[in-house]
Design a protein around this motif. Structure first.
Motif, PDB file in Angstrom:
ATOM      1  N   ALA A 178       8.808  13.659 -13.031  1.00 51.35           N
ATOM      2  CA  ALA A 178       9.694  12.487 -13.017  1.00 51.35           C
ATOM      3  C   ALA A 178       9.386  11.503 -14.142  1.00 51.35           C
ATOM      4  CB  ALA A 178       9.573  11.771 -11.667  1.00 51.35           C
ATOM      5  N   ARG A 179       8.258  11.702 -14.823  1.00 54.12           N
ATOM      6  CA  ARG A 179       7.869  10.778 -15.898  1.00 54.12           C
ATOM      7  C   ARG A 179       8.435  11.237 -17.235  1.00 54.12           C
ATOM      8  NH1 ARG A 179       1.755  10.326 -14.967  1.00 54.12           N
ATOM      9  NH2 ARG A 179       1.743  10.041 -17.182  1.00 54.12           N
ATOM     10  N   GLY A 180       8.610  10.280 -18.122  1.00 55.95           N
ATOM     11  CA  GLY A 180       9.164  10.586 -19.431  1.00 55.95           C
ATOM     12  C   GLY A 180       8.163  11.180 -20.400  1.00 55.95           C
ATOM     13  N   SER A 181       6.943  10.714 -20.354  1.00 55.28           N
ATOM     14  CA  SER A 181       5.943  11.227 -21.288  1.00 55.28           C
ATOM     15  C   SER A 181       4.674  11.568 -20.524  1.00 55.28           C
ATOM     16  CB  SER A 181       5.644  10.196 -22.381  1.00 55.28           C
ATOM     17  OG  SER A 181       5.071   9.033 -21.801  1.00 55.28           O
ATOM     18  N   LEU A 182       3.945  12.537 -21.068  1.00 56.53           N
ATOM     19  CA  LEU A 182       2.724  13.009 -20.424  1.00 56.53           C
ATOM     20  C   LEU A 182       1.569  12.972 -21.414  1.00 56.53           C
ATOM     21  CD1 LEU A 182       4.139  16.212 -18.661  1.00 56.53           C
ATOM     22  CD2 LEU A 182       3.850  13.938 -17.665  1.00 56.53           C
ATOM     23  N   THR A 183       0.362  12.814 -20.900  1.00 60.87           N
ATOM     24  CA  THR A 183      -0.828  12.903 -21.750  1.00 60.87           C
ATOM     25  C   THR A 183      -1.066  14.368 -22.100  1.00 60.87           C
ATOM     26  OG1 THR A 183      -2.420  13.247 -19.952  1.00 60.87           O
ATOM     27  CG2 THR A 183      -1.851  10.943 -20.507  1.00 60.87           C
ATOM     28  N   ARG A 184      -1.958  14.598 -23.026  1.00 66.30           N
ATOM     29  CA  ARG A 184      -2.227  15.995 -23.399  1.00 66.30           C
ATOM     30  C   ARG A 184      -2.814  16.776 -22.236  1.00 66.30           C
ATOM     31  NH1 ARG A 184      -7.717  16.936 -25.506  1.00 66.30           N
ATOM     32  NH2 ARG A 184      -8.854  14.968 -25.422  1.00 66.30           N
ATOM     33  N   PHE A 185      -3.590  16.129 -21.368  1.00 68.04           N
ATOM     34  CA  PHE A 185      -4.141  16.819 -20.201  1.00 68.04           C
ATOM     35  C   PHE A 185      -3.041  17.134 -19.193  1.00 68.04           C
ATOM     36  CE2 PHE A 185      -7.956  14.420 -21.644  1.00 68.04           C
ATOM     37  CZ  PHE A 185      -8.731  15.524 -21.979  1.00 68.04           C
ATOM     38  N   GLU A 186      -2.133  16.194 -19.003  1.00 68.17           N
ATOM     39  CA  GLU A 186      -1.035  16.414 -18.064  1.00 68.17           C
ATOM     40  C   GLU A 186      -0.122  17.540 -18.539  1.00 68.17           C
ATOM     41  OE1 GLU A 186      -0.738  11.852 -16.362  1.00 68.17           O
ATOM     42  OE2 GLU A 186       0.398  12.411 -18.144  1.00 68.17           O
TER      43      GLU A 186
ATOM     44  N   GLU B 284       5.360  16.894  -8.912  1.00 70.38           N
ATOM     45  CA  GLU B 284       6.624  16.164  -8.738  1.00 70.38           C
ATOM     46  C   GLU B 284       6.603  14.845  -9.509  1.00 70.38           C
ATOM     47  OE1 GLU B 284       7.301  15.606  -4.560  1.00 70.38           O
ATOM     48  OE2 GLU B 284       7.289  17.763  -4.170  1.00 70.38           O
ATOM     49  N   ARG B 285       5.505  14.122  -9.405  1.00 74.26           N
ATOM     50  CA  ARG B 285       5.397  12.827 -10.085  1.00 74.26           C
ATOM     51  C   ARG B 285       5.388  12.998 -11.595  1.00 74.26           C
ATOM     52  NH1 ARG B 285       0.887  10.017  -6.104  1.00 74.26           N
ATOM     53  NH2 ARG B 285       2.280   9.814  -4.319  1.00 74.26           N
ATOM     54  N   LEU B 286       4.701  14.030 -12.072  1.00 72.22           N
ATOM     55  CA  LEU B 286       4.663  14.272 -13.514  1.00 72.22           C
ATOM     56  C   LEU B 286       6.044  14.648 -14.045  1.00 72.22           C
ATOM     57  CD1 LEU B 286       1.318  16.264 -13.897  1.00 72.22           C
ATOM     58  CD2 LEU B 286       1.755  13.873 -14.520  1.00 72.22           C
TER      59      LEU B 286
ATOM     60  N   VAL C  28     -14.116   4.998  -6.204  1.00 71.01           N
ATOM     61  CA  VAL C  28     -13.028   5.366  -5.306  1.00 71.01           C
ATOM     62  C   VAL C  28     -12.303   6.560  -5.919  1.00 71.01           C
ATOM     63  CG1 VAL C  28     -10.874   4.620  -4.215  1.00 71.01           C
ATOM     64  CG2 VAL C  28     -12.776   3.003  -4.481  1.00 71.01           C
ATOM     65  N   PHE C  29     -12.225   7.630  -5.150  1.00 73.00           N
ATOM     66  CA  PHE C  29     -11.510   8.835  -5.573  1.00 73.00           C
ATOM     67  C   PHE C  29     -10.228   8.931  -4.757  1.00 73.00           C
ATOM     68  CE2 PHE C  29     -15.866   9.628  -6.714  1.00 73.00           C
ATOM     69  CZ  PHE C  29     -15.779  10.329  -7.901  1.00 73.00           C
ATOM     70  N   VAL C  30      -9.107   9.078  -5.433  1.00 70.95           N
ATOM     71  CA  VAL C  30      -7.809   9.181  -4.768  1.00 70.95           C
ATOM     72  C   VAL C  30      -7.283  10.594  -4.992  1.00 70.95           C
ATOM     73  CG1 VAL C  30      -5.463   8.276  -4.615  1.00 70.95           C
ATOM     74  CG2 VAL C  30      -7.362   6.737  -5.177  1.00 70.95           C
ATOM     75  N   TYR C  31      -7.034  11.295  -3.892  1.00 68.12           N
ATOM     76  CA  TYR C  31      -6.530  12.663  -3.977  1.00 68.12           C
ATOM     77  C   TYR C  31      -5.175  12.775  -3.295  1.00 68.12           C
ATOM     78  CZ  TYR C  31     -11.365  13.893  -5.090  1.00 68.12           C
ATOM     79  OH  TYR C  31     -12.603  13.971  -5.674  1.00 68.12           O
ATOM     80  N   THR C  32      -4.345  13.626  -3.853  1.00 67.23           N
ATOM     81  CA  THR C  32      -3.073  13.987  -3.233  1.00 67.23           C
ATOM     82  C   THR C  32      -2.864  15.473  -3.511  1.00 67.23           C
ATOM     83  OG1 THR C  32      -0.788  13.308  -2.906  1.00 67.23           O
ATOM     84  CG2 THR C  32      -1.557  13.419  -5.195  1.00 67.23           C
ATOM     85  N   SER C  33      -1.813  16.029  -3.013  1.00 62.27           N
ATOM     86  CA  SER C  33      -1.601  17.470  -3.188  1.00 62.27           C
ATOM     87  C   SER C  33      -1.164  17.780  -4.623  1.00 62.27           C
ATOM     88  CB  SER C  33      -0.531  17.968  -2.218  1.00 62.27           C
ATOM     89  OG  SER C  33       0.737  17.485  -2.594  1.00 62.27           O
ATOM     90  N   PRO C  34      -1.505  18.974  -5.106  1.00 64.99           N
ATOM     91  CA  PRO C  34      -1.044  19.378  -6.442  1.00 64.99           C
ATOM     92  C   PRO C  34       0.483  19.353  -6.560  1.00 64.99           C
ATOM     93  CG  PRO C  34      -2.797  20.829  -5.722  1.00 64.99           C
ATOM     94  CD  PRO C  34      -2.436  19.961  -4.542  1.00 64.99           C
ATOM     95  N   GLU C  35       1.166  19.658  -5.466  1.00 65.18           N
ATOM     96  CA  GLU C  35       2.627  19.636  -5.490  1.00 65.18           C
ATOM     97  C   GLU C  35       3.147  18.220  -5.729  1.00 65.18           C
ATOM     98  OE1 GLU C  35       0.834  21.005  -2.814  1.00 65.18           O
ATOM     99  OE2 GLU C  35       0.964  23.010  -3.687  1.00 65.18           O
ATOM    100  N   THR C  36       2.531  17.246  -5.062  1.00 70.99           N
ATOM    101  CA  THR C  36       2.931  15.852  -5.258  1.00 70.99           C
ATOM    102  C   THR C  36       2.671  15.418  -6.694  1.00 70.99           C
ATOM    103  OG1 THR C  36       2.507  15.333  -2.935  1.00 70.99           O
ATOM    104  CG2 THR C  36       2.538  13.477  -4.481  1.00 70.99           C
ATOM    105  N   ILE C  37       1.547  15.831  -7.231  1.00 71.29           N
ATOM    106  CA  ILE C  37       1.225  15.493  -8.625  1.00 71.29           C
ATOM    107  C   ILE C  37       2.274  16.091  -9.564  1.00 71.29           C
ATOM    108  CG2 ILE C  37      -0.444  15.816 -10.493  1.00 71.29           C
ATOM    109  CD1 ILE C  37      -2.642  15.773  -8.271  1.00 71.29           C
TER     110      ILE C  37
END
Length: 107
Positions: A48-56, A44-46, A33-42
């Motif tokens: 709002a988060r406190g910590s990010l992975t190295r890729f993020e 925004e969500r990133l 299952v592949f879940v896609y959303t817009s880069p803008e939504t991604i």
């Protein structure tokens, strides 16, 4: 996890072919299952988060999404069962009904 392996190891600089050759022994799920959303939504969500992975922290969502789309198409070419879920309000109900039908057809 072959799809994410194909994506994230490429982001680490390995070639797609090299990754595939070394990971062909993976267990094959009934459905990817592949879940896609817009880069803008991604983005925004990133933000709002406190910590990010190295890729993020270092990879643009649009680039990561393209790698996942490439992995999806490759797995479809290899005749793996896939389902694409577009995480947008206008597609949500339709996608959920299609996913349900797809899952039931596997059994």
């Amino acid at each position: 996890y072959i799809a994410s392996t194909l994506v994230y190891q490429q982001l680490d600089g390995l070639s797609f072919q090299y990754i595939w050759e070394r990971n062909q022994g993976f267990l094959i799920p009934d459905l990817y299952v592949f879940v896609y959303t817009s880069p803008e939504t991604i983005r925004e969500r990133l933000s709002a988060r406190g910590s990010l992975t190295r890729f993020e922290k270092t990879v643009e969502p649009k680039v990561e999404m393209q790698y996942f789309q490439d992995a999806q198409h490759f797995l479809e070419y290899k005749e793996f069962s896939t389902f694409v879920f577009h995480n947008q309000r206008s597609f949500f109900n339709n996608s959920m009904n299609q996913l349900k039908s797809t899952c039931f057809s596997l059994f």
